[in-house]
Design a protein around this motif. Sequence first.
Motif: not given
Length: 654
Positions: A265-278, A361-373
């Motif tokens: 996904g992308h960091d909604p603040g910076t727009g940089e690529v971010d990941y979440r491990e399963p 829509h993307t749902l998170t708890r503490n660290r926002p990330i924007l997944l591909e819609p």
Amino acid sequence: MTERILYYSGKTYKMGEVHEGTAVMDYLRQEQERGITITSAATTCFWEDHEIQIIDTPGHVDFTIEVERSLRVLDGMIAVFSAVEGVEPQSETVWRQADKYNVPRIAFINKMDRIGSDFYRVLEMMRDKLGCDPLALQMPLGHEDGFYGIVDLIAMKGIVWDEETLGATFHEVGIPKEVEEKAAVLRERLLERLSLIDDRFMELYLEDERIEEGLIIETIRKGSVARKFVPVLCGSALRNKGIQPLLDAIVRYLPSPLDVPPVEGHDPGTGEVDYREPRAGEDFTALAFKVLMEEGRKLVYVRVYSGKISVGDDVYNVNLGKKEKISRIYKIHANHKERVEEALVGSIVGMVGLKETSTGHTLTRNRPILLEPIGLYQPVISIAVEPKRNVDQDKMLLSLQRISEEDPTFIVQTDEHAYQTVVSGMGELHLDVIMRRLREEFGVDVLVGKPQVVYKETIEHSASVEQHFEKIINGVLYKGSVSLVVSPNTRGEGTVILPEMLKQQPDFSHMQPIEEGIHEASQIGTIKGFPITDIRVSILSASFNNPDFARLTLKMASHDGFKKACVEAGPALLVPIMSLTVTTPNEFLGEIIADLHARKCQITNVVSEDTATTVKANAPLTRMFGYSTDLRSLSQGRAAFSMYFSHYDRIENE
């Protein structure tokens, strides 16, 4: 097939049938009456200590958004092909959607008991039409109505199902003499293909040593998850043959949530690529992929990609920048729900309490990330609706609004000038289903106008304009000026804004209101008020006399200037062009092609087989209303067609 999977895995105790309207997963009244799937249904079953989460999706192209959003959140797919028809046009569409989301898949060739079935022909069609590498793990025993079992090419043994137990029990047999040679050839092809996946496997294969069954299964899994090939199985779901090996294959060859790469996904603040491990220890991340309105409550289907969430927890909707509280979590089994206290990584659940969350829509708890819609589709057909009784007007609008929340491809608009409510969708069947839902579910009787095509507008030439906007506020004159050039863009590329003036004035900081004015003006065209598209807009210069009112004056100048330029540049209508596939017995081919020419269709391909011919064409939607009835009369009811939206383009005399 889904009914059999649920029955043999112990989830249900009776098999429903689609043709009888008793299928568990087709639980809507219209699905049972029409014998088709309209909405995707989710369920969970267990096989060999593995939890399998299944989403059964529609096959009809009008409901393709259901396939799109399901594939977006699933880790694997079973593509079901008919052994008679093989790879049909809608199968190709779904296959491309799965390619888009990099979904590993297994193919199951169904209906092996039907007259005209041909396992090997379907393998060839998969290779030719889908561009994939089908790898047969089984071959059929018996032909057409004599189909009675399969040969397992991994264990090199036959499997035959018992009719008395409805296929619940089966036994192994030796490979019959008449198919031994064919089985040996297919087995050799299987091993040769697997040797290219794994070095250890290749060593054993080249040295002609015995290869353990476990290593074959492990290598197939490796190749399947990496999408190097597509494992192919066969059977007949209606005759209860071939389902248990398919369940084995799901567990063996499709990825678990832990096998897929970390979700990107992308960091909604910076727009940089971010990941979440399963992982359960990772921050909670989920994607909402479907919304259902039930008894006044909103049920949101979500796929959990990382972490876990419990009832009562707050979640953060990254798209809206809002917090929401989860009041209930459900495991879903078609239209039945089972309350659970938490949802873990990899699970697909329904959640209540997410009042503003919508599809994609993307749902998170503490660290926002924007997944591909989730990819959306533009509606191509509209109808005007009004209630039979005036007192139902508000009820109708509320009901339509609820349906549009569930279905992103269904759009409701109120035309202020004509005092009409206009609804738009993906096809005649799509809108017909919704109109019936209005009557049966919401109790609103409606009158429906004739279907209208959703056009778009564009321009044919270039035009330049210098537009001034002046406004006197409290006796003071405020001015804004914009100079721009509009020219045609490549078809399908949309509207592109080129801020040419920034080359001369790099410090100009009011480009946003100019772009906003152009975007707003492009929503309502100059011919019939349809959105304008496929235009290049070059902004050459802009000026204003007061910084405090620069936003207003520049926005209005660019809005009016764009409209004026489009009128001068020769506006033109664009029509939705559908991709049409007609399959007809050869004796009717001449009449059908003549009819397509009369409808201004552009024929792109004609493929003849023994008794039938497939015609592919680009067809303007405006000429295709009522085509199913006309085709029936042209072919004595023996031809069939499928049609889906392809692109917008001009046609003459439209």
